[in-house]
Motif scaffolding. Structure first.
Motif, PDB file in Angstrom:
ATOM      1  N   ALA A 160       0.821  -1.216   0.000  1.00 15.28           N
ATOM      2  CA  ALA A 160       0.000   0.000   0.000  1.00 15.28           C
ATOM      3  C   ALA A 160       0.851   1.260   0.000  1.00 15.28           C
ATOM      4  O   ALA A 160       0.471   2.276  -0.608  1.00 15.28           O
ATOM      5  CB  ALA A 160      -0.935   0.002   1.215  1.00 15.28           C
ATOM      6  N   GLN A 161       2.022   1.219   0.649  1.00 16.51           N
ATOM      7  CA  GLN A 161       2.911   2.376   0.663  1.00 16.51           C
ATOM      8  C   GLN A 161       3.477   2.629  -0.731  1.00 16.51           C
ATOM      9  O   GLN A 161       3.550   3.772  -1.191  1.00 16.51           O
ATOM     10  CB  GLN A 161       4.052   2.155   1.661  1.00 16.51           C
ATOM     11  N   ALA A 162       3.889   1.560  -1.410  1.00 12.98           N
ATOM     12  CA  ALA A 162       4.402   1.703  -2.778  1.00 12.98           C
ATOM     13  C   ALA A 162       3.325   2.248  -3.710  1.00 12.98           C
ATOM     14  O   ALA A 162       3.604   3.086  -4.587  1.00 12.98           O
ATOM     15  CB  ALA A 162       4.915   0.353  -3.285  1.00 12.98           C
ATOM     16  N   GLU A 163       2.075   1.807  -3.515  1.00 14.52           N
ATOM     17  CA  GLU A 163       0.980   2.294  -4.359  1.00 14.52           C
ATOM     18  C   GLU A 163       0.687   3.769  -4.116  1.00 14.52           C
ATOM     19  O   GLU A 163       0.353   4.509  -5.053  1.00 14.52           O
ATOM     20  CB  GLU A 163      -0.269   1.440  -4.118  1.00 14.52           C
ATOM     21  N   LEU A 164       0.833   4.222  -2.874  1.00 10.99           N
ATOM     22  CA  LEU A 164       0.686   5.646  -2.586  1.00 10.99           C
ATOM     23  C   LEU A 164       1.745   6.459  -3.326  1.00 10.99           C
ATOM     24  O   LEU A 164       1.457   7.527  -3.888  1.00 10.99           O
ATOM     25  CB  LEU A 164       0.788   5.899  -1.084  1.00 10.99           C
ATOM     26  N   ALA A 165       2.980   5.958  -3.326  1.00  7.63           N
ATOM     27  CA  ALA A 165       4.064   6.649  -4.032  1.00  7.63           C
ATOM     28  C   ALA A 165       3.833   6.615  -5.537  1.00  7.63           C
ATOM     29  O   ALA A 165       4.127   7.590  -6.251  1.00  7.63           O
ATOM     30  CB  ALA A 165       5.399   6.006  -3.681  1.00  7.63           C
ATOM     31  N   GLN A 166       3.315   5.514  -6.033  1.00  5.20           N
ATOM     32  CA  GLN A 166       2.993   5.402  -7.459  1.00  5.20           C
ATOM     33  C   GLN A 166       1.985   6.472  -7.858  1.00  5.20           C
ATOM     34  O   GLN A 166       2.151   7.182  -8.858  1.00  5.20           O
ATOM     35  CB  GLN A 166       2.431   4.006  -7.739  1.00  5.20           C
ATOM     36  N   ASP A 167       0.933   6.611  -7.070  1.00  9.32           N
ATOM     37  CA  ASP A 167      -0.091   7.626  -7.349  1.00  9.32           C
ATOM     38  C   ASP A 167       0.470   9.038  -7.210  1.00  9.32           C
ATOM     39  O   ASP A 167       0.072   9.953  -7.946  1.00  9.32           O
ATOM     40  CB  ASP A 167      -1.268   7.457  -6.387  1.00  9.32           C
ATOM     41  N   LEU A 168       1.380   9.221  -6.277  1.00 12.93           N
ATOM     42  CA  LEU A 168       1.961  10.538  -6.039  1.00 12.93           C
ATOM     43  C   LEU A 168       2.706  11.055  -7.269  1.00 12.93           C
ATOM     44  O   LEU A 168       2.589  12.230  -7.634  1.00 12.93           O
ATOM     45  CB  LEU A 168       2.916  10.473  -4.835  1.00 12.93           C
ATOM     46  N   PHE A 169       3.485  10.190  -7.908  1.00 12.42           N
ATOM     47  CA  PHE A 169       4.393  10.633  -8.968  1.00 12.42           C
ATOM     48  C   PHE A 169       3.876  10.425 -10.390  1.00 12.42           C
ATOM     49  O   PHE A 169       4.302  11.123 -11.303  1.00 12.42           O
ATOM     50  CB  PHE A 169       5.731   9.900  -8.846  1.00 12.42           C
ATOM     51  N   MET A 170       3.010   9.460 -10.599  1.00 17.45           N
ATOM     52  CA  MET A 170       2.682   9.054 -11.975  1.00 17.45           C
ATOM     53  C   MET A 170       1.981  10.166 -12.742  1.00 17.45           C
ATOM     54  O   MET A 170       1.007  10.763 -12.265  1.00 17.45           O
ATOM     55  CB  MET A 170       1.801   7.813 -11.949  1.00 17.45           C
ATOM     56  N   ASN A 171       2.510  10.466 -13.926  1.00 24.91           N
ATOM     57  CA  ASN A 171       1.883  11.440 -14.812  1.00 24.91           C
ATOM     58  C   ASN A 171       2.150  11.029 -16.262  1.00 24.91           C
ATOM     59  O   ASN A 171       2.782   9.989 -16.489  1.00 24.91           O
ATOM     60  CB  ASN A 171       2.354  12.872 -14.475  1.00 24.91           C
ATOM     61  N   PRO A 172       1.692  11.767 -17.255  1.00 18.61           N
ATOM     62  CA  PRO A 172       1.813  11.306 -18.645  1.00 18.61           C
ATOM     63  C   PRO A 172       3.237  11.060 -19.134  1.00 18.61           C
ATOM     64  O   PRO A 172       3.427  10.274 -20.079  1.00 18.61           O
ATOM     65  CB  PRO A 172       1.146  12.438 -19.443  1.00 18.61           C
ATOM     66  N   TYR A 173       4.235  11.706 -18.549  1.00 16.41           N
ATOM     67  CA  TYR A 173       5.612  11.464 -19.012  1.00 16.41           C
ATOM     68  C   TYR A 173       6.468  10.727 -17.976  1.00 16.41           C
ATOM     69  O   TYR A 173       7.619  10.394 -18.242  1.00 16.41           O
ATOM     70  CB  TYR A 173       6.301  12.789 -19.398  1.00 16.41           C
ATOM     71  N   PHE A 174       5.897  10.474 -16.801  1.00 19.16           N
ATOM     72  CA  PHE A 174       6.653   9.839 -15.714  1.00 19.16           C
ATOM     73  C   PHE A 174       5.866   8.618 -15.240  1.00 19.16           C
ATOM     74  O   PHE A 174       4.963   8.721 -14.421  1.00 19.16           O
ATOM     75  CB  PHE A 174       6.851  10.842 -14.569  1.00 19.16           C
ATOM     76  N   ARG A 175       6.219   7.458 -15.812  1.00 17.26           N
ATOM     77  CA  ARG A 175       5.494   6.217 -15.512  1.00 17.26           C
ATOM     78  C   ARG A 175       6.161   5.508 -14.334  1.00 17.26           C
ATOM     79  O   ARG A 175       7.392   5.402 -14.281  1.00 17.26           O
ATOM     80  CB  ARG A 175       5.465   5.307 -16.735  1.00 17.26           C
ATOM     81  N   VAL A 176       5.338   4.989 -13.428  1.00 15.50           N
ATOM     82  CA  VAL A 176       5.850   4.404 -12.184  1.00 15.50           C
ATOM     83  C   VAL A 176       5.299   2.994 -11.998  1.00 15.50           C
ATOM     84  O   VAL A 176       4.081   2.781 -12.013  1.00 15.50           O
ATOM     85  CB  VAL A 176       5.464   5.264 -10.963  1.00 15.50           C
TER      86      VAL A 176
END
Length: 346
Positions: A160-176
């Motif tokens: 769940a912590q990794a998924e929070l970080a994924q949601d925090l950073f992911m955008n159209p040019y920055f895939r996580v």
């Protein structure tokens, strides 16, 4: 919920990650100890020392006040040099709380203890290591800040912590992507800097593509060997944090580690190289840590060993290459011990 994130500190990678967050319409506080740098970022929207010629988002606000930076932030992203990780984590402790996501993107070790940076941060915050998330992967700050397509991985023992970080950073040019192998992701990100130093040194010596390809391939085997002995999943080293980050760091002029190695290969002494770089070269510190880790775990790291001799014992780089080429015959598949192999296949 808060829409604020704090990034500590304002180097090239910290500024690039702060820019990713700003592009998601977040309020971003970028902490720096340098008053002049703070003024430059806030008034000119530039960070010329680390990212020359790049216009930064006006949503990104720099401050020298750590408490002000993290107050009200839902996430704190630590991007400190490895040598400063414990000090900054200790300073963060009074302001950290259980609902605050902590991500670190430092690729190195604490030299004195040989501890991973996530361990250091958790010790200082007084929390379980699973609360910390590691961000790593092939990602030059110079390209990220210019919105070039980039893919990274975030790892935590708690999904769940990794998924929070994924949601925090992911955008159209920055895939996580996410990964549960925190140890492997962290080790891969740190140890590849040693191989990148060696690749730069090989290029500085004029040894060509054959030599560099062999160095990267055998370097990856070396990283994997020590990684699995320390509890990492071997498959992690075939992913973004492993071969992905190794390739980008060992083949690009954006890479500080490659540039430092290249100058060493040209014959410049280490003191001159560090003076001309003007920024932290994590691979040099990591080579010292890897030498100690190799001895502690009784794992052969021949490339790291020769680089250690070059960096800290004055060995001529050409002599180091000759030593590697003259080693006893080996089988290519000799990556891990039988005991470790059985551990991952039962």
């Amino acid at each position: 919920m808060s829409n604020k994130a704090a990034v500590l500190v304002a180097g090239s990678w910290g500024t690039a990650l702060a820019s990713v967050l700003a592009d998601k319409d977040m309020e971003v506080a970028l902490w720096t100890r340098n008053v002049v740098q703070q003024e430059e970022i806030n008034t000119k929207h530039r960070n010329e020392r680390f990212l020359p010629g790049v216009d930064l988002s006006p949503r990104l606000a720099a401050t020298t006040d750590l408490e002000a930076a993290v107050r009200g932030a839902k996430a704190v992203v630590m991007v400190t040099p490895s040598s400063a990780a414990r000090e900054v984590a200790r300073a963060l402790k009074p302001f950290w709380h259980e609902d605050m996501l902590v991500v670190h993107a430092t690729k190195g070790f604490e030299i004195e203890s040989m501890k991973r940076i996530s361990t250091v941060i958790a010790e200082e915050l007084g929390c379980d290591e699973g609360r910390i998330v590691v961000l790593s992967g092939p990602s030059h700050a110079e390209e990220v800040v210019n919105r070039c397509p980039t893919t990274v991985v975030v790892a935590s023992q708690i999904a769940a912590q990794a998924e929070l970080a994924q949601d925090l950073f992911m955008n159209p040019y920055f895939r996580v992507y996410t990964n549960r192998d925190m140890v492997g992701v962290e080790l891969a990100g740190a140890l590849k800097n040693i191989i990148a130093l060696g690749a730069g040194m090989s290029d500085g010596l004029g040894y060509g593509d054959n030599a560099k390809a062999a160095l990267l391939t055998r370097g990856l085997a070396e990283i994997t060997r020590v990684g699995v002995e320390m509890g990492a999943n071997p498959l992690t080293f075939a992913g973004l944090a492993g071969i992905g980050d190794l390739v980008v760091t060992a083949t690009s002029r954006h890479s500080r580690n490659w540039r430092a190695g290249f100058m060493l290969g040209e014959g410049k002494p280490l003191e001159t190289v560090l003076s001309q770089m003007g920024m932290v070269v994590e691979g040099i510190r990591t080579t010292k840590a890897a030498h100690a880790i190799s001895e502690k775990y009784q794992v052969q790291m021949p490339i790291a060993a020769q680089l250690y001799h070059v960096l800290f014992e004055g060995l001529d780089p050409r002599t180091a290459v000759e030593a590697l080429m003259g080693r006893d015959r080996k089988t290519e598949m000799e990556v891990m011990s039988l005991e470790t192999w059985e551990q991952w296949h039962t």
